[in-house]
Design an enzyme around this catalytic site. Structure first.
Site, PDB file in Angstrom:
ATOM      1  N   ASN A 264      -6.830  -4.936  -8.893  1.00  0.00           N
ATOM      2  CA  ASN A 264      -6.113  -3.742  -8.455  1.00  0.00           C
ATOM      3  C   ASN A 264      -5.755  -4.026  -7.000  1.00  0.00           C
ATOM      4  OD1 ASN A 264      -5.096  -1.346  -7.608  1.00  0.00           O
ATOM      5  ND2 ASN A 264      -6.822  -0.088  -8.279  1.00  0.00           N
TER       6      ASN A 264
ATOM      7  N   ALA B 264      -1.764  -1.066  -2.582  1.00  0.00           N
ATOM      8  CA  ALA B 264      -0.370  -1.078  -2.125  1.00  0.00           C
ATOM      9  C   ALA B 264       0.219  -2.489  -2.057  1.00  0.00           C
ATOM     10  CB  ALA B 264      -0.268  -0.403  -0.759  1.00  0.00           C
TER      11      ALA B 264
ATOM     12  N   PRO C 264      -6.352  -2.796  -0.547  1.00  0.00           N
ATOM     13  CA  PRO C 264      -6.492  -1.853   0.562  1.00  0.00           C
ATOM     14  C   PRO C 264      -6.618  -0.399   0.130  1.00  0.00           C
ATOM     15  CG  PRO C 264      -4.256  -2.706   0.433  1.00  0.00           C
ATOM     16  CD  PRO C 264      -5.088  -3.532  -0.509  1.00  0.00           C
ATOM     17  N   ASN C 265      -7.431   0.298   0.898  1.00  0.00           N
ATOM     18  CA  ASN C 265      -7.654   1.747   0.763  1.00  0.00           C
ATOM     19  C   ASN C 265      -8.494   2.144  -0.448  1.00  0.00           C
ATOM     20  OD1 ASN C 265      -6.166   2.632   3.117  1.00  0.00           O
ATOM     21  ND2 ASN C 265      -4.346   1.934   2.029  1.00  0.00           N
TER      22      ASN C 265
ATOM     23  N   HIS D  65      -4.602  -0.381 -12.467  1.00  0.00           N
ATOM     24  CA  HIS D  65      -4.419   0.698 -11.488  1.00  0.00           C
ATOM     25  C   HIS D  65      -5.090   1.948 -12.033  1.00  0.00           C
ATOM     26  CE1 HIS D  65      -1.573  -1.686  -9.233  1.00  0.00           C
ATOM     27  NE2 HIS D  65      -1.047  -2.032 -10.393  1.00  0.00           N
TER      28      HIS D  65
ATOM     29  N   GLU E 127      -4.016  -6.964 -14.567  1.00  0.00           N
ATOM     30  CA  GLU E 127      -3.691  -6.020 -13.493  1.00  0.00           C
ATOM     31  C   GLU E 127      -4.173  -4.626 -13.891  1.00  0.00           C
ATOM     32  OE1 GLU E 127       0.525  -5.744 -12.824  1.00  0.00           O
ATOM     33  OE2 GLU E 127       0.292  -4.287 -11.192  1.00  0.00           O
TER      34      GLU E 127
ATOM     35  N   ARG F  90     -10.117   9.940  -0.812  1.00  0.00           N
ATOM     36  CA  ARG F  90      -8.691   9.655  -0.696  1.00  0.00           C
ATOM     37  C   ARG F  90      -7.909  10.339  -1.824  1.00  0.00           C
ATOM     38  NH1 ARG F  90      -5.938   3.951  -2.521  1.00  0.00           N
ATOM     39  NH2 ARG F  90      -3.829   4.493  -1.882  1.00  0.00           N
TER      40      ARG F  90
ATOM     41  N   TYR G  12      -6.454  10.205  -7.394  1.00  0.00           N
ATOM     42  CA  TYR G  12      -7.401   9.143  -7.732  1.00  0.00           C
ATOM     43  C   TYR G  12      -8.759   9.644  -8.238  1.00  0.00           C
ATOM     44  CZ  TYR G  12      -3.948   6.303  -5.320  1.00  0.00           C
ATOM     45  OH  TYR G  12      -2.775   5.691  -4.951  1.00  0.00           O
TER      46      TYR G  12
ATOM     47  N   ARG H 135       4.933   7.734 -10.703  1.00  0.00           N
ATOM     48  CA  ARG H 135       4.855   8.117  -9.294  1.00  0.00           C
ATOM     49  C   ARG H 135       6.139   7.710  -8.554  1.00  0.00           C
ATOM     50  NH1 ARG H 135      -0.684   6.253  -6.884  1.00  0.00           N
ATOM     51  NH2 ARG H 135       0.004   7.730  -5.283  1.00  0.00           N
TER      52      ARG H 135
HETATM   53  C1  DQA Z   1      -3.153   2.029  -6.986  1.00  0.00           C
HETATM   54  C2  DQA Z   1      -1.673   2.422  -7.019  1.00  0.00           C
HETATM   55  C3  DQA Z   1      -0.962   1.896  -5.790  1.00  0.00           C
HETATM   56  O1  DQA Z   1       0.392   2.294  -5.797  1.00  0.00           O
HETATM   57  C4  DQA Z   1      -1.605   2.451  -4.521  1.00  0.00           C
HETATM   58  O2  DQA Z   1      -0.981   1.912  -3.383  1.00  0.00           O
HETATM   59  C5  DQA Z   1      -3.071   2.252  -4.491  1.00  0.00           C
HETATM   60  C6  DQA Z   1      -3.836   2.485  -5.717  1.00  0.00           C
HETATM   61  C7  DQA Z   1      -3.940   2.642  -8.176  1.00  0.00           C
HETATM   62  O3  DQA Z   1      -5.015   2.150  -8.479  1.00  0.00           O
HETATM   63  O4  DQA Z   1      -3.478   3.615  -8.780  1.00  0.00           O
HETATM   64  O5  DQA Z   1      -3.660   1.988  -3.454  1.00  0.00           O
HETATM   65  O6  DQA Z   1      -3.251   0.624  -7.091  1.00  0.00           O
END
Ligand code: DQA
Length: 148
Positions: free
Chosen positions: A75, A78, A11-12, A101, A99, A19, A24, A108
């Site tokens: 990835n 959240a 998501p997102n 990110h 995994e 964003r 990011y 963070r």
């Molecule tokens: C994320 C880190 C997560 O905590 C966050 O909720 C994201 C992006 C990253 O790629 O840094 O949506 O996965």
């Protein structure tokens, strides 16, 4: 299929570019997708890049992945920090999982320090922006080579 890898974004991540650019960066997900496809080619890997804001759709992608792919890079956004459903799907999936990110989740807020993905994964790469995906593609190529 031996050289096909599935990259799943949660998501997102479709909002990258606008964003929280201070966290990011300014690259869009489409730009990261194009880079991943080209990085994959350098290692003779075919990359399928996907994104969903929905937990169940991500579970479905993971359940179906063994039919067409040799590894998953994920990835989970959240959902990394909340989703036992995605954890269980990855546990039940007999593929190497990596995994990723963009941000360093350990630098963070404390709620980002727990990952339900890490315990199912071969390894975790975070903190390098889109380069995290590049490193994950290299890691997948090496894992698949060592399997053959
Ligand atoms: C994320 C880190 C997560 O905590 C966050 O909720 C994201 C992006 C990253 O790629 O840094 O949506 O996965």
């Amino acid at each position: 299929m031996k050289n096909d890898i599935l990259i799943i974004n949660g998501p997102n991540l479709n909002m990258l570019g606008t964003r929280e650019p201070d966290v990011y960066g300014l690259e869009t997900l489409e730009q990261i997708e194009a880079k991943c496809i080209s990085w994959g080619k350098q290692y003779s890997l075919h990359v399928n890049f996907s994104q969903s804001n929905e937990e169940g759709k991500i579970v479905n992608l993971i359940q179906q992945a063994p039919d067409g792919y040799s590894a998953i890079i994920i990835n989970a956004g959240a959902y990394t920090h909340t989703s036992i459903a995605i954890h269980d799907a990855l546990k039940g999936c007999d593929l190497p999982i990596i995994e990723v990110h963009l941000s360093n989740i350990f630098k963070r807020e404390s709620f980002r320090h727990n990952s339900y993905i890490s315990g199912t994964a071969e390894g975790l790469i975070c903190g390098f922006g889109s380069e995290s995906y590049h490193l994950a593609i290299i890691a997948s190529a090496n894992l698949l080579k060592s399997q053959n």
